[in-house]
Motif scaffolding. Structure first.
Motif, mmCIF file in Angstrom:
data_model
loop_
_atom_site.group_PDB
_atom_site.id
_atom_site.type_symbol
_atom_site.label_atom_id
_atom_site.label_comp_id
_atom_site.label_asym_id
_atom_site.label_seq_id
_atom_site.Cartn_x
_atom_site.Cartn_y
_atom_site.Cartn_z
ATOM 1 N N ALA A 247 -12.990 15.711 9.636
ATOM 2 C CA ALA A 247 -12.976 15.860 8.176
ATOM 3 C C ALA A 247 -12.653 17.277 7.735
ATOM 4 C CB ALA A 247 -14.328 15.432 7.607
ATOM 5 N N GLU A 248 -12.934 18.274 8.575
ATOM 6 C CA GLU A 248 -12.699 19.667 8.205
ATOM 7 C C GLU A 248 -11.293 20.139 8.574
ATOM 8 O OE1 GLU A 248 -14.877 21.291 6.413
ATOM 9 O OE2 GLU A 248 -16.177 19.527 6.488
ATOM 10 N N ASN A 249 -10.465 19.250 9.126
ATOM 11 C CA ASN A 249 -9.104 19.609 9.533
ATOM 12 C C ASN A 249 -9.088 20.798 10.492
ATOM 13 O OD1 ASN A 249 -7.652 17.654 7.890
ATOM 14 N ND2 ASN A 249 -8.322 18.864 6.139
ATOM 15 N N ASP A 250 -10.023 20.790 11.430
ATOM 16 C CA ASP A 250 -10.107 21.855 12.426
ATOM 17 C C ASP A 250 -8.927 21.744 13.385
ATOM 18 O OD1 ASP A 250 -10.706 23.671 14.383
ATOM 19 O OD2 ASP A 250 -12.660 22.813 14.915
ATOM 20 N N VAL B 289 9.020 -7.492 3.685
ATOM 21 C CA VAL B 289 9.271 -6.048 3.749
ATOM 22 C C VAL B 289 8.792 -5.509 5.092
ATOM 23 C CG1 VAL B 289 8.797 -3.795 2.705
ATOM 24 C CG2 VAL B 289 8.994 -5.829 1.249
ATOM 25 N N ARG B 290 9.684 -4.855 5.806
ATOM 26 C CA ARG B 290 9.321 -4.148 7.032
ATOM 27 C C ARG B 290 9.172 -2.672 6.667
ATOM 28 N NH1 ARG B 290 10.625 -7.158 11.742
ATOM 29 N NH2 ARG B 290 11.317 -5.364 12.945
ATOM 30 N N SER B 291 8.013 -2.122 6.975
ATOM 31 C CA SER B 291 7.711 -0.764 6.520
ATOM 32 C C SER B 291 7.083 0.045 7.643
ATOM 33 C CB SER B 291 6.765 -0.814 5.314
ATOM 34 O OG SER B 291 5.538 -1.435 5.666
ATOM 35 N N PHE B 292 7.041 1.372 7.447
ATOM 36 C CA PHE B 292 6.509 2.255 8.489
ATOM 37 C C PHE B 292 5.766 3.430 7.874
ATOM 38 C CE2 PHE B 292 10.570 4.139 7.383
ATOM 39 C CZ PHE B 292 10.362 5.503 7.472
ATOM 40 N N ALA B 293 4.945 4.058 8.706
ATOM 41 C CA ALA B 293 4.247 5.290 8.348
ATOM 42 C C ALA B 293 4.443 6.296 9.469
ATOM 43 C CB ALA B 293 2.757 5.037 8.132
ATOM 44 N N VAL B 294 4.372 7.567 9.127
ATOM 45 C CA VAL B 294 4.458 8.655 10.103
ATOM 46 C C VAL B 294 3.049 9.085 10.475
ATOM 47 C CG1 VAL B 294 5.174 11.055 10.456
ATOM 48 C CG2 VAL B 294 6.702 9.446 9.281
ATOM 49 N N LEU B 295 2.785 9.212 11.770
ATOM 50 C CA LEU B 295 1.473 9.651 12.225
ATOM 51 C C LEU B 295 1.334 11.161 12.070
ATOM 52 C CD1 LEU B 295 1.672 6.787 13.446
ATOM 53 C CD2 LEU B 295 0.387 7.641 15.401
ATOM 54 N N THR B 296 0.139 11.598 11.711
ATOM 55 C CA THR B 296 -0.128 13.030 11.590
ATOM 56 C C THR B 296 -1.243 13.434 12.547
ATOM 57 O OG1 THR B 296 -1.751 12.753 9.799
ATOM 58 C CG2 THR B 296 0.562 13.034 9.171
ATOM 59 N N THR B 297 -1.260 14.722 12.861
ATOM 60 C CA THR B 297 -2.243 15.277 13.780
ATOM 61 C C THR B 297 -2.699 16.631 13.252
ATOM 62 O OG1 THR B 297 -2.661 15.801 16.118
ATOM 63 C CG2 THR B 297 -0.492 16.380 15.241
ATOM 64 N N TYR C 52 0.800 -1.214 0.000
ATOM 65 C CA TYR C 52 0.000 0.000 0.000
ATOM 66 C C TYR C 52 0.842 1.277 0.000
ATOM 67 C CZ TYR C 52 -4.410 -2.440 0.809
ATOM 68 O OH TYR C 52 -5.520 -3.223 0.676
ATOM 69 N N TYR C 53 2.026 1.260 0.579
ATOM 70 C CA TYR C 53 2.881 2.447 0.669
ATOM 71 C C TYR C 53 2.168 3.616 1.349
ATOM 72 C CZ TYR C 53 5.584 -0.176 -2.768
ATOM 73 O OH TYR C 53 6.281 -1.148 -3.419
ATOM 74 N N MET C 54 1.535 3.355 2.479
ATOM 75 C CA MET C 54 0.868 4.413 3.240
ATOM 76 C C MET C 54 1.930 5.210 3.997
ATOM 77 S SD MET C 54 -2.406 4.077 2.637
ATOM 78 C CE MET C 54 -3.154 4.996 3.970
ATOM 79 N N ILE C 55 2.186 6.438 3.568
ATOM 80 C CA ILE C 55 3.241 7.217 4.207
ATOM 81 C C ILE C 55 2.770 7.877 5.491
ATOM 82 C CG2 ILE C 55 4.487 7.620 2.062
ATOM 83 C CD1 ILE C 55 3.223 10.417 2.013
ATOM 84 N N ASN C 56 1.454 8.129 5.593
ATOM 85 C CA ASN C 56 0.901 8.781 6.777
ATOM 86 C C ASN C 56 -0.233 7.959 7.360
ATOM 87 O OD1 ASN C 56 1.279 11.823 4.992
ATOM 88 N ND2 ASN C 56 2.550 11.201 6.705
ATOM 89 N N ALA C 57 -0.326 7.982 8.681
ATOM 90 C CA ALA C 57 -1.473 7.423 9.389
ATOM 91 C C ALA C 57 -2.088 8.576 10.165
ATOM 92 C CB ALA C 57 -1.047 6.303 10.330
ATOM 93 N N ARG C 58 -3.249 9.007 9.760
ATOM 94 C CA ARG C 58 -3.875 10.186 10.345
ATOM 95 C C ARG C 58 -4.450 9.840 11.717
ATOM 96 N NH1 ARG C 58 -8.225 14.115 7.250
ATOM 97 N NH2 ARG C 58 -8.569 15.542 8.991
ATOM 98 N N ALA C 59 -3.929 10.470 12.759
ATOM 99 C CA ALA C 59 -4.290 10.106 14.125
ATOM 100 C C ALA C 59 -5.788 10.218 14.379
ATOM 101 C CB ALA C 59 -3.521 10.965 15.127
ATOM 102 N N GLU C 60 -6.399 11.309 13.888
ATOM 103 C CA GLU C 60 -7.823 11.484 14.147
ATOM 104 C C GLU C 60 -8.685 10.817 13.079
ATOM 105 O OE1 GLU C 60 -6.730 15.214 11.791
ATOM 106 O OE2 GLU C 60 -5.795 13.705 13.069
ATOM 107 N N GLY C 61 -8.048 10.210 12.076
ATOM 108 C CA GLY C 61 -8.796 9.521 11.033
ATOM 109 C C GLY C 61 -9.789 10.442 10.362
ATOM 110 N N ASP C 62 -10.998 9.932 10.108
ATOM 111 C CA ASP C 62 -12.029 10.748 9.467
ATOM 112 C C ASP C 62 -12.915 11.448 10.492
ATOM 113 O OD1 ASP C 62 -13.331 8.580 10.473
ATOM 114 O OD2 ASP C 62 -14.104 7.848 8.562
ATOM 115 N N LYS C 63 -12.464 11.461 11.757
ATOM 116 C CA LYS C 63 -13.245 12.116 12.808
ATOM 117 C C LYS C 63 -13.191 13.636 12.692
ATOM 118 C CE LYS C 63 -13.938 8.120 14.965
ATOM 119 N NZ LYS C 63 -15.266 7.500 15.124
#
Length: 311
Positions: free
Chosen positions: A95-98, A171-179, A82-93
């Motif tokens: 959506a407006e990026n408040d 393959v061992r892979s990682f993603a960076v979490l975002t907030t 998948y090559y997911m570079i980011n894992a969004r901490a708040e997910g789709d909770k």
């Protein structure tokens, strides 16, 4: 079954959905000392870590060792990468990026990440990261770096190991979490920010038995004034490019940084200094301060210092 990872070429990967570049140039010795770990293998300086690159991380399964993992997360159960570079901490909770969002952490329940966030966390070794405005992205990039030389630092990451069912390549892979964004990333024009861990909580982040509520408490935005940013050339858009020239400033810092030099002088003018001489002296001092300010605001960050892989 024995599997060996084979790094893909950048041309074989789809571009990431958002800005996902960062910098790792600290020497191996500096990384070992900063994180109290040992490096079992070496790596080269990379001013443009991109999806598919192998980069140093400290992972929960070997917390005393630096490992090289592929940037771009694939869960172990997946049938393809998948090559997911980011894992969004708040997910789709959110959506407006408040940026004031303080609600639930959606990452805790997402099938893609819910196993890794619970027990497979890592420290992503970084010296700076690259972001651009939400619309222009890397057409108008900025490098964001810690002030007062507090690097390398740790981006919060998750990792997993995936085995290609058709080739048995592992393959061992990682993603960076975002907030949510803070004042600095908002000034750059970006709607999110990577999670940067407090050094005092890095070992807590790595421990697989850390309670989930404590993990969630580390996923908020960092103090914006601990970092600064300046614009760089859009040449960094090309993931094949690398080198310190990519980090040269093309404009002033977001927040000016000053270096003051204090000069003590004693002037003797007979019975005292005349008003006209006082004005001339004050004007010269003001000009000197302005020159120092202009130089500080426009000068690029120096990467080729002691402790850098560019030395």
């Amino acid at each position: 079954m024995t599997c060996f990872p084979t790094p893909p070429s950048h041309s074989s990967l789809n571009p990431p959905p958002m800005c996902g570049r960062y910098v790792t140039v600290s020497s191996i010795q500096a990384v070992e000392q900063r994180f109290n770990v040992q490096a079992k293998e070496s790596w080269k300086a990379n001013t443009n870590v991109s999806h598919g690159d192998h980069a140093p991380v400290v992972a929960s399964d070997r917390p005393k060792e630096v490992q090289l993992m592929q940037f771009g997360f694939t869960p172990g159960w997946a049938k393809k990468q998948y090559y997911m570079i980011n894992a969004r901490a708040e997910g789709d909770k959110n959506a407006e990026n408040d940026p004031s969002y303080t609600g639930a952490m959606g990452i805790l329940d997402k099938p893609m990440f819910r196993k890794a966030i619970r027990s497979q966390r890592c420290l992503v070794v970084a010296d700076a990261f690259i972001e651009g405005p939400e619309r222009e992205k890397l057409s108008k990039p900025y490098v964001l770096y810690p002030r007062e030389g507090q690097r390398p630092f740790a981006l919060a990451g998750i990792w997993d190991e995936w085995c290609d069912p058709s080739t048995d390549e592992r393959v061992r892979s990682f993603a960076v979490l975002t907030t949510v964004s803070n004042a600095l990333t908002q000034a750059v024009g970006h709607h999110r920010a990577p999670v940067i861990l407090d050094p005092d909580r890095e070992r807590e982040w790595l421990h697989p038995d850390t309670p989930l509520q404590d993990v969630a408490s580390m996923l908020g935005p960092w103090e914006a004034r601990q970092f600064n940013a300046y614009p760089i050339s859009p040449s960094i858009r090309d993931p094949r490019r690398n080198g310190s020239h990519l980090l040269q400033a093309v404009g002033p810092r977001i927040w000016p940084e000053f270096t003051y030099e204090i000069h003590n002088t004693i002037d003797v003018f007979g019975m005292g200094e005349s008003p006209s001489r006082k004005r001339k002296h004050a004007s010269a001092q003001n000009q000197e301060r302005q020159e120092q300010k202009d130089h500080s605001a426009a000068s690029p960050l120096t990467w080729g210092h002691q402790g850098s892989l560019f030395d």
